[in-house]
Design an enzyme around this catalytic site. Structure first.
Site, PDB file in Angstrom:
ATOM      1  N   GLY A 113       0.801  -1.096   0.041  1.00 44.66           N
ATOM      2  CA  GLY A 113       0.176  -0.026   0.154  1.00 44.66           C
ATOM      3  C   GLY A 113       0.881   1.181   0.019  1.00 44.66           C
ATOM      4  O   GLY A 113       0.322   2.416  -0.574  1.00 44.66           O
ATOM      5  N   GLU A 116       1.506   1.790  -3.395  1.00 40.95           N
ATOM      6  CA  GLU A 116       0.488   2.158  -4.126  1.00 40.95           C
ATOM      7  C   GLU A 116      -0.089   3.554  -3.757  1.00 40.95           C
ATOM      8  O   GLU A 116      -0.483   4.504  -4.734  1.00 40.95           O
ATOM      9  CB  GLU A 116      -0.862   1.224  -3.556  1.00 40.95           C
ATOM     10  N   GLU A 136       2.680  -8.306  -1.620  1.00 43.76           N
ATOM     11  CA  GLU A 136       1.420  -9.065  -1.252  1.00 43.76           C
ATOM     12  C   GLU A 136       1.504 -10.566  -1.547  1.00 43.76           C
ATOM     13  O   GLU A 136       1.142 -11.135  -0.737  1.00 43.76           O
ATOM     14  CB  GLU A 136       0.340  -8.226  -1.847  1.00 43.76           C
TER      15      GLU A 136
HETATM   16  N1  CAA Z   1       2.144  -3.957   8.886  1.00 48.55           N
HETATM   17  C1  CAA Z   1       2.142  -4.158  10.131  1.00 48.55           C
HETATM   18  N2  CAA Z   1       3.242  -3.781  10.821  1.00 48.55           N
HETATM   19  C2  CAA Z   1       4.455  -3.608  10.040  1.00 48.55           C
HETATM   20  C3  CAA Z   1       4.395  -3.700   8.539  1.00 48.55           C
HETATM   21  C4  CAA Z   1       3.217  -3.776   7.882  1.00 48.55           C
HETATM   22  N3  CAA Z   1       2.892  -3.668   6.760  1.00 48.55           N
HETATM   23  N4  CAA Z   1       5.807  -3.462   8.006  1.00 48.55           N
HETATM   24  C5  CAA Z   1       6.531  -3.570   9.218  1.00 48.55           C
HETATM   25  N5  CAA Z   1       5.739  -3.593  10.404  1.00 48.55           N
HETATM   26  C6  CAA Z   1       6.258  -3.703  11.741  1.00 48.55           C
HETATM   27  C7  CAA Z   1       7.034  -4.975  12.104  1.00 48.55           C
HETATM   28  O1  CAA Z   1       5.967  -6.040  12.487  1.00 48.55           O
HETATM   29  C8  CAA Z   1       7.743  -4.707  13.120  1.00 48.55           C
HETATM   30  O2  CAA Z   1       6.867  -4.604  14.376  1.00 48.55           O
HETATM   31  P1  CAA Z   1       7.609  -5.181  15.817  1.00 48.55           P
HETATM   32  O3  CAA Z   1       8.795  -4.212  16.086  1.00 48.55           O
HETATM   33  O4  CAA Z   1       6.497  -4.742  16.814  1.00 48.55           O
HETATM   34  O5  CAA Z   1       8.079  -6.517  15.700  1.00 48.55           O
HETATM   35  C9  CAA Z   1       8.116  -3.147  12.844  1.00 48.55           C
HETATM   36  O6  CAA Z   1       7.271  -2.695  11.885  1.00 48.55           O
HETATM   37  C10 CAA Z   1       9.631  -3.060  12.308  1.00 48.55           C
HETATM   38  O7  CAA Z   1       9.692  -4.226  11.121  1.00 48.55           O
HETATM   39  P2  CAA Z   1      10.811  -5.249  10.803  1.00 48.55           P
HETATM   40  O8  CAA Z   1      11.148  -5.897  12.221  1.00 48.55           O
HETATM   41  O9  CAA Z   1      10.132  -6.237   9.950  1.00 48.55           O
HETATM   42  O10 CAA Z   1      11.858  -4.397  10.157  1.00 48.55           O
HETATM   43  P3  CAA Z   1      12.895  -4.843   9.027  1.00 48.55           P
HETATM   44  O11 CAA Z   1      13.785  -3.613   8.829  1.00 48.55           O
HETATM   45  O12 CAA Z   1      13.415  -5.954   9.234  1.00 48.55           O
HETATM   46  O13 CAA Z   1      11.956  -4.971   7.761  1.00 48.55           O
HETATM   47  C11 CAA Z   1      10.399  -4.181   6.021  1.00 48.55           C
HETATM   48  C12 CAA Z   1      11.428  -3.889   7.126  1.00 48.55           C
HETATM   49  C13 CAA Z   1      11.086  -4.941   4.884  1.00 48.55           C
HETATM   50  C14 CAA Z   1       9.408  -3.273   5.752  1.00 48.55           C
HETATM   51  C15 CAA Z   1       9.452  -5.397   6.889  1.00 48.55           C
HETATM   52  O14 CAA Z   1       8.915  -4.991   8.037  1.00 48.55           O
HETATM   53  C16 CAA Z   1       8.229  -6.055   6.125  1.00 48.55           C
HETATM   54  O15 CAA Z   1       8.407  -6.845   4.802  1.00 48.55           O
HETATM   55  N6  CAA Z   1       6.913  -5.379   6.167  1.00 48.55           N
HETATM   56  C17 CAA Z   1       5.949  -5.980   5.451  1.00 48.55           C
HETATM   57  C18 CAA Z   1       5.900  -5.214   4.050  1.00 48.55           C
HETATM   58  C19 CAA Z   1       4.558  -5.981   3.222  1.00 48.55           C
HETATM   59  O16 CAA Z   1       4.418  -7.113   3.330  1.00 48.55           O
HETATM   60  N7  CAA Z   1       3.806  -5.058   2.990  1.00 48.55           N
HETATM   61  C20 CAA Z   1       2.404  -5.271   2.239  1.00 48.55           C
HETATM   62  C21 CAA Z   1       1.411  -5.301   3.234  1.00 48.55           C
HETATM   63  S1  CAA Z   1      -0.262  -5.816   2.377  1.00 48.55           S
HETATM   64  C22 CAA Z   1      -0.787  -4.399   1.374  1.00 48.55           C
HETATM   65  O17 CAA Z   1      -0.065  -3.265   1.530  1.00 48.55           O
HETATM   66  C23 CAA Z   1      -2.221  -4.571   0.746  1.00 48.55           C
HETATM   67  C24 CAA Z   1      -2.580  -3.423  -0.361  1.00 48.55           C
HETATM   68  O18 CAA Z   1      -2.333  -3.647  -1.389  1.00 48.55           O
HETATM   69  C25 CAA Z   1      -3.230  -2.329   0.205  1.00 48.55           C
END
Ligand code: CAA
Length: 262
Positions: A113, A116, A136
């Site tokens: 997102g 996006e 995703e």
């Molecule tokens: N939602 C909720 N929490 C999130 C998040 C997300 N999208 N991305 C990161 N966080 C949180 C983590 O859970 C973590 O929380 P805690 O400290 O409580 O554990 C905190 O942020 C820090 O994240 P990381 O420890 O994972 O940090 P990192 O530096 O190792 O990695 C990152 C960073 C690459 C952004 C990784 O967090 C990641 O891959 N995040 C998810 C990305 C993702 O999948 N996004 C797509 C979401 S779905 C969507 O967006 C649908 C749509 O089209 C609208």
């Protein structure tokens, strides 16, 4: 509305100022929950309605523009919960209603997102540490805020398929080469460059700015002939504005135009 997940600010020296919206959920990497998206929409519409504002900048932190929709908030949703609540459709589209130019100043992660939202903005400035992606697929879902539609329009089918089917990230240079971002800026100068870009736009005539934005967006909605027709109609209509007189008179008199934005 009291904001919890964003911060807003107005800056600028000239007649038209720039509205800054900073996404601010640092612990969650600016994950986009409903509250944040409601606030972002409200702030965008408030700046859009403010006659003193020319451009709007949306930014995040140095680490994350936004890491996507809030996974914790949606992990347990069922099909009907998502549909009934109008999840995504209810508040993510507000950005498209904004008539003024919206500049995304992206540093760090712009994923799912987050990518996006950046793609819904008009100009995308990327810090040299920016990383874009639609991961995703790794969550067993598909993008829900236009990623499968806007990414191929921005970068072409082959690159979009590569990004969407693998969920890999691309850095700022690849994103610029692919046409996903307007320009790369050193991280330390990202906001200054966004404000400088906004100032350039704010000095121009507001009607032609708003209509140019509308027409470029039309290019993604309609075929060439109807887009060109729409452009011609707008072109003709602008001869009814004071700004057109002023712009052309100033050019011919070799002086700087003083647009009245009417
Ligand atoms: N939602 C909720 N929490 C999130 C998040 C997300 N999208 N991305 C990161 N966080 C949180 C983590 O859970 C973590 O929380 P805690 O400290 O409580 O554990 C905190 O942020 C820090 O994240 P990381 O420890 O994972 O940090 P990192 O530096 O190792 O990695 C990152 C960073 C690459 C952004 C990784 O967090 C990641 O891959 N995040 C998810 C990305 C993702 O999948 N996004 C797509 C979401 S779905 C969507 O967006 C649908 C749509 O089209 C609208």
């Amino acid at each position: 509305m009291d904001y919890e997940c964003i911060m807003t600010e107005v800056r600028g020296e000239s007649a038209l100022k720039t509205g800054l919206i900073t996404l601010n959920r640092p612990k969650q990497m600016n994950a986009l929950n409903d509250r944040l998206m409601d606030e972002l929409g409200a702030a965008l519409l408030a700046f859009d309605a403010d006659d003193g504002i020319g451009c709007i900048i949306v930014t995040g932190s140095e680490k994350a523009f936004a890491a996507g929709a809030d996974i914790a908030a949606m992990a347990t949703l069922g099909h009907m919960d998502a549909w009934k609540a109008g999840y995504i459709s209810r508040n993510w589209e507000t950005i498209r209603q904004v008539k003024k130019p919206v500049i995304a100043a992206v540093a760090g992660f712009a994923l799912g997102g987050g990518c996006e939202v950046a793609m819904m903005c008009d100009i995308v400035l990327a810090a040299d540490n920016a990383k874009f992606g639609q991961p995703e697929i790794k969550l067993g879902i598909v993008p829900g805020a236009g990623g499968t539609q806007r990414l191929p329009r921005a970068v072409g089918k082959a690159k979009a398929m590569d990004m969407l089917l693998t969920g890999r990230m691309m850095g700022a240079e690849e994103a610029e080469r692919a046409g996903l971002v307007s320009r790369i800026v050193p991280l330390a100068g990202l906001l200054d460059e966004a404000f400088a870009t906004a100032e350039l736009i704010n000095a121009l005539g507001a009607p032609s700015i708003a209509l140019t934005k509308e027409l470029v967006n039309e290019a993604f909605e309609s075929g060439l002939s109807s887009g060109v027709k729409a452009e011609r109609r707008v072109f003709h209509s602008l001869f009814g504005t004071e700004d057109q007189r002023e712009g052309m008179d100033a050019f011919l008199a070799k002086r700087k135009p003083a647009f009245k934005h009417r």
